[in-house]
Motif scaffolding. Sequence first.
Motif, short mmCIF file in Angstrom:
data_model
loop_
_atom_site.label_atom_id
_atom_site.label_comp_id
_atom_site.label_asym_id
_atom_site.label_seq_id
_atom_site.Cartn_x
_atom_site.Cartn_y
_atom_site.Cartn_z
N GLY A 1 8.67 -12.30 -7.33
CA GLY A 1 9.17 -10.98 -6.96
C GLY A 1 10.17 -10.96 -5.83
O GLY A 1 10.58 -9.89 -5.38
N SER B 1 13.83 -12.71 -3.86
CA SER B 1 14.99 -13.59 -3.90
C SER B 1 15.14 -14.18 -2.50
O SER B 1 14.86 -13.51 -1.51
CB SER B 1 16.25 -12.81 -4.30
N SER C 1 13.38 -8.31 -1.77
CA SER C 1 12.75 -8.05 -3.05
C SER C 1 13.76 -8.32 -4.17
O SER C 1 14.91 -7.91 -4.08
CB SER C 1 12.28 -6.60 -3.12
N ASP D 1 13.75 -6.97 -6.98
CA ASP D 1 14.03 -5.71 -7.66
C ASP D 1 14.99 -4.81 -6.88
O ASP D 1 15.54 -3.86 -7.42
CB ASP D 1 12.72 -4.93 -7.89
N ASP D 2 15.16 -5.09 -5.61
CA ASP D 2 15.97 -4.25 -4.72
C ASP D 2 17.37 -4.84 -4.62
O ASP D 2 17.67 -5.60 -3.70
CB ASP D 2 15.29 -4.19 -3.35
N THR D 3 18.24 -4.49 -5.56
CA THR D 3 19.56 -5.13 -5.59
C THR D 3 20.68 -4.26 -5.03
O THR D 3 21.71 -4.78 -4.62
CB THR D 3 19.92 -5.52 -7.04
N ASP E 1 5.25 -9.01 -7.42
CA ASP E 1 6.49 -8.26 -7.53
C ASP E 1 6.27 -6.78 -7.24
O ASP E 1 5.14 -6.32 -7.06
CB ASP E 1 7.15 -8.48 -8.89
N ASP E 2 7.37 -6.02 -7.21
CA ASP E 2 7.31 -4.59 -6.90
C ASP E 2 6.47 -3.81 -7.92
O ASP E 2 5.77 -2.87 -7.56
CB ASP E 2 8.71 -3.98 -6.85
N THR E 3 6.54 -4.19 -9.17
CA THR E 3 5.77 -3.49 -10.22
C THR E 3 4.28 -3.60 -9.95
O THR E 3 3.55 -2.61 -10.06
CB THR E 3 6.10 -4.08 -11.61
N ARG F 1 3.45 -1.32 -7.00
CA ARG F 1 3.43 0.09 -7.41
C ARG F 1 2.16 0.41 -8.21
O ARG F 1 1.59 1.48 -8.06
CB ARG F 1 4.67 0.41 -8.23
#
Length: 196
Positions: free
Chosen positions: A32, A34, A52, A54-56, A149-151, A154
């Motif tokens: 999750g 980088s 993260s 997911d946070d691009t 990871d973010d999923t 959440r």
Amino acid sequence: MALFARCPKPDPTPAYELLPQELYPETWTPEGLSVPWRFGNRHLSVTLVYASADDTRYPSYAVACLGCPYKASRALSGDRILRQDEAVELANSHASTCNALGNPVPERPDDESARTLLLKRLVELQQVRGARPINPEVFLGDRLELQRDDTWIRDVLLHTAEASPELLRAEPSPYAEGGFLFHGQPILGADTPTGA
């Protein structure tokens, strides 16, 4: 008398087994996340700058040393997230002064241990910050221990909001279809919720 001594044939079985490449601190990327920057010290300890995965769009960064307990996920003022240049500067500064020996990468905790760590951190945040928006970004400093990871984060937050609404409230997000916004509730002296 022979001019050159004969060398014995090398043993084809190695004396030790090599680790898979993804388990070396120099190349390890936690689930999750980088890891755009890594800094080593003279004792082979590695300091990571990570965000993260997911946070691009507007990523926030954190710094963690794999050899000692050093972590940073907020600017020195403590009131905002780290930009990449700030995180790189902190990591480089830490790596140049850290005397920790190189450690193997941390083991990935099972789901129950990771959930307990996340909920413990959630309670600590709420005791300090009160009612504030909660998203996976606030757990960035704990992501090396969580290795999720973010999923996953959440999903745990949503389950916690359903099981313990006095701790966390979830409402549908106007920004993402099927998404939720989480709001921490102010608490004083609460223990980690057991029903989540």
